[in-house]
Design an enzyme around this catalytic site. Structure first.
Site, mmCIF file in Angstrom:
data_model
loop_
_atom_site.group_PDB
_atom_site.id
_atom_site.type_symbol
_atom_site.label_atom_id
_atom_site.label_comp_id
_atom_site.label_asym_id
_atom_site.label_seq_id
_atom_site.Cartn_x
_atom_site.Cartn_y
_atom_site.Cartn_z
ATOM 1 N N ARG A 105 -20.209 -2.695 3.080
ATOM 2 C CA ARG A 105 -20.253 -3.561 4.256
ATOM 3 C C ARG A 105 -19.064 -3.272 5.161
ATOM 4 O O ARG A 105 -17.956 -3.004 4.702
ATOM 5 C CB ARG A 105 -20.343 -5.034 3.878
ATOM 6 N N THR A 109 -17.635 -6.204 11.057
ATOM 7 C CA THR A 109 -18.893 -6.848 11.483
ATOM 8 C C THR A 109 -19.618 -7.512 10.313
ATOM 9 O O THR A 109 -20.524 -8.307 10.516
ATOM 10 C CB THR A 109 -19.860 -5.804 12.088
ATOM 11 N N ASP A 201 -12.691 -9.903 -4.641
ATOM 12 C CA ASP A 201 -13.558 -8.734 -4.474
ATOM 13 C C ASP A 201 -14.015 -8.271 -5.854
ATOM 14 O O ASP A 201 -13.204 -7.802 -6.668
ATOM 15 C CB ASP A 201 -12.786 -7.619 -3.755
ATOM 16 N N ASP A 204 -13.168 -4.653 -6.858
ATOM 17 C CA ASP A 204 -11.737 -4.484 -7.173
ATOM 18 C C ASP A 204 -11.392 -5.116 -8.517
ATOM 19 O O ASP A 204 -10.591 -4.570 -9.286
ATOM 20 C CB ASP A 204 -10.868 -5.124 -6.077
#
Ligand code: URA
Length: 211
Positions: A105, A109, A201, A204
């Protein structure tokens, strides 16, 4: 609340999710616990699989016994975090076929950009279970499901660990025929598309690529 959403609130899942949410959990423990959660979620997402019959002999007699045809099932992992769930799902169903969709992604945006798509054939004959730990904006999930439908998939489920209401709404609207199974429905997205309270995340956390 949402017609096509199932929140699997088994105490073991909720306990393990707390470990996953904790920022002090190590990469090794995160990966292991995610794998364990995936096994439990896997039981829920496959609970309506159809069974065939196979003739076997117990030590005492012959019977016709229920038997799963693994090749009718296909997990599709959304790279890269989906692979953290995939490991546990394959522990549960080692014979399942596996597809991969690479979607990144755009951090500004929040739109989804697909860079990889590889799935087994005969998707129309399979239950296709798309896996991604985080259902955030829904853009990634919608893109993956769009592409899977174009490739022939008819029966699709979406399995995640944590969902944001925004993502559930968007995915349900785009694909009302796709049941969503999650371990938690969190509060909301923050202004950069992360789920609150979430777990950070997922990629991560699984691979130790930050901090
Ligand atoms: N992806 C993640 O890994 N975490 C979030 O909170 C949202 C999207």
């Amino acid at each position: 609340m949402y017609a096509n959403l199932t929140v699997v609130d088994h105490p073991l899942i909720q306990h393990k999710l707390t470990i996953l949410r904790d920022k002090n959990t190590s990469t090794a423990q995160f990966r292991q616990v995610l794998r364990e959660v995936a096994v439990i979620l896997g039981c829920e997402v496959t609970k309506d699989l159809t069974l065939g019959k196979i003739d076997i002999e117990t030590p005492l007699e012959k019977i016709s016994a229920p038997y799963l045809e693994g090749k009718k099932l296909c997990f599709v992992s959304i790279l890269r975090a989906g692979n953290g769930l995939l490991d546990g799902l394959l522990d549960l169903i080692p014979s399942a076929r596996v597809g991969h969709v690479g979607i990144q992604r755009d951090h500004e945006t929040l739109e989804a950009h697909r860079y990889y798509f590889k799935t087994p054939d005969k998707l129309d004959e399979r239950l296709v279970i798309v896996v991604d730990p985080m259902l955030a904006t829904g853009n990634t999930a919608i893109d993956a499901v769009n592409e899977l439908k174009k490739a022939g998939a008819i029966k699709i489920k979406f399995l995640c660990l944590v969902a944001a209401p925004e993502g559930v709404e968007k995915l349900s609207k785009a694909h009302p025929d796709v049941p969503i199974i999650t371990a938690a429905l969190d509060r909301k997205l923050n202004d950069v598309g992360y789920i609150l309270p979430g777990l950070g995340d997922a990629g991560d956390r699984i691979y130790g690529t930050k901090g």
